[in-house]
Scaffold this active site. Structure first.
Site, PDB file in Angstrom:
ATOM      1  N   ASN A 165       0.735  -1.033   0.110  1.00  0.00           N
ATOM      2  CA  ASN A 165       0.228  -0.031   0.047  1.00  0.00           C
ATOM      3  C   ASN A 165       0.893   1.206  -0.111  1.00  0.00           C
ATOM      4  OD1 ASN A 165      -1.871   1.989   0.399  1.00  0.00           O
ATOM      5  ND2 ASN A 165      -2.314   1.391   2.431  1.00  0.00           N
TER       6      ASN A 165
ATOM      7  N   HIS B 166      -9.858   1.179   4.941  1.00  0.00           N
ATOM      8  CA  HIS B 166      -8.545   1.429   5.544  1.00  0.00           C
ATOM      9  C   HIS B 166      -8.957   2.078   6.635  1.00  0.00           C
ATOM     10  CE1 HIS B 166      -4.358   2.491   6.466  1.00  0.00           C
ATOM     11  NE2 HIS B 166      -3.914   1.717   5.604  1.00  0.00           N
TER      12      HIS B 166
ATOM     13  N   GLU C  56      -6.871   4.568   7.860  1.00  0.00           N
ATOM     14  CA  GLU C  56      -6.894   5.918   7.777  1.00  0.00           C
ATOM     15  C   GLU C  56      -8.026   6.736   7.110  1.00  0.00           C
ATOM     16  OE1 GLU C  56      -3.279   5.592   5.436  1.00  0.00           O
ATOM     17  OE2 GLU C  56      -2.108   5.141   7.291  1.00  0.00           O
TER      18      GLU C  56
ATOM     19  N   GLY D  75       2.111   2.309  11.137  1.00  0.00           N
ATOM     20  CA  GLY D  75       3.398   3.211  10.887  1.00  0.00           C
ATOM     21  C   GLY D  75       3.703   3.750  12.484  1.00  0.00           C
TER      22      GLY D  75
ATOM     23  N   SER E  72       3.122  -1.723  10.650  1.00  0.00           N
ATOM     24  CA  SER E  72       4.397  -2.081  10.802  1.00  0.00           C
ATOM     25  C   SER E  72       5.199  -3.210  10.503  1.00  0.00           C
ATOM     26  CB  SER E  72       4.765  -1.656  12.071  1.00  0.00           C
ATOM     27  OG  SER E  72       4.294  -0.385  12.554  1.00  0.00           O
TER      28      SER E  72
HETATM   29  C1  PEP Z   1      -1.252   0.156   6.192  1.00  0.00           C
HETATM   30  O1  PEP Z   1      -1.311   1.401   6.365  1.00  0.00           O
HETATM   31  O2  PEP Z   1      -1.979  -0.509   5.488  1.00  0.00           O
HETATM   32  C2  PEP Z   1       0.113  -0.233   6.697  1.00  0.00           C
HETATM   33  C3  PEP Z   1       0.274  -1.554   6.850  1.00  0.00           C
HETATM   34  O3  PEP Z   1       1.210   0.673   6.979  1.00  0.00           O
HETATM   35  P1  PEP Z   1       2.625   0.466   7.817  1.00  0.00           P
HETATM   36  O4  PEP Z   1       3.012  -0.707   6.987  1.00  0.00           O
HETATM   37  O5  PEP Z   1       3.296   1.594   7.408  1.00  0.00           O
HETATM   38  O6  PEP Z   1       2.237   0.462   9.193  1.00  0.00           O
END
Ligand code: PEP
Length: 240
Positions: A14, A96, A98, A170, A205
């Site tokens: 993503n 998602h 966000e 994140g 993460s």
């Molecule tokens: C995401 O937002 O789908 C995600 C997995 O982000 P990150 O790997 O940066 O934590």
């Protein structure tokens, strides 16, 4: 630690809004050259979809990060499921965290998006996950059960559910392997009855250091990767 034998996994990138157009084209080209037995999906920004498709080649699948909750007409700034299908998208991320938190995406629109994606034969990557507060209050399963309720009475030939704890996205924080295994087991028990082909991936993460451990957890069919999927060196190690 609950472990399972290694077999081909679904690895989804993503790219969010991290990369510019040129950077996306370069990373798509580099991704197409990485040798792997895993199944790879790349979800770039809408504006890059046709260009990325060309670079990714046939083996790496194209996904979108979002889809409109209506099929067409007067909806300024949105992109429909038919448009994504025309561009060759095989997957689309829906719900998602966000978008749920920053753009007030509701369960009603999430359900419509799932329906429209399926109607156009695009496989939804449906995201669920609890906040830090919900986890602290011992409400992880309750929250996820509520989020999964949008699937009621919908039918899917194929569905990907991404378990993405909001507090892990994140942040560099990752649940324990037991926690991941428990939640994946719960999701499978809850959603597995109505979906013929269900894959459950973990997101939050994931990086080159924890990928092997996470993919080995019982019930984990793959991963959804944000930040680390935009850095070639990390991404190469994650894919392999
Ligand atoms: C995401 O937002 O789908 C995600 C997995 O982000 P990150 O790997 O940066 O934590």
């Amino acid at each position: 630690m609950p472990l399972q034998p290694l077999k081909p996994k679904l690895i989804i990138a993503n790219w969010k809004m991290y990369l510019g157009v040129k950077e996306s084209i370069i990373l798509a080209r580099q991704t197409s050259k990485i040798k792997t037995t895993n199944e790879i999906v790349v979800c770039p920004s809408f504006v890059v979809l046709p260009l990325a498709k060309k670079e990714l080649g046939k083996k790496v699948k194209l996904g979108a990060q979002n889809v409109a909750w209506r099929e067409g007409g007067a909806l300024t700034g949105e992109v429909s499921a038919s448009m994504l299908s025309e561009l060759g998208c095989k997957y689309v991320i829906v719900g998602h965290s966000e978008r749920r938190s920053l753009l007030n995406e509701s369960e009603v629109t999430i359900r419509e998006k799932l329906k429209l994606a399926v109607a156009k034969k695009i496989i939804p990557i449906f995201c669920v996950g609890e906040t830090a507060e919900a986890r602290k209050a011992g409400e992880t399963v309750k929250v996820i059960k509520g989020q999964l309720a949008v699937l009621n009475n919908l039918s899917f030939d194929k569905l990907v559910i991404a378990y993405e704890p909001v507090w892990a996205i994140g942040t560099g924080r990752v649940p324990t392997t037991e926690e991941i295994s428990d939640v994946h087991g719960f999701i499978r028990a809850e959603a597995g009855k109505s979906v013929k082909n269900l894959q459950i991936v973990y997101g939050g993460s994931v990086d080159e250091n924890n990928i092997k451990k996470i993919l080995a957890v019982t019930g984990v069919d793959g991963v959804l990767v944000g930040g680390a999927s935009t850095k070639l060196n990390s991404w190469k190690k994650i894919i392999n």
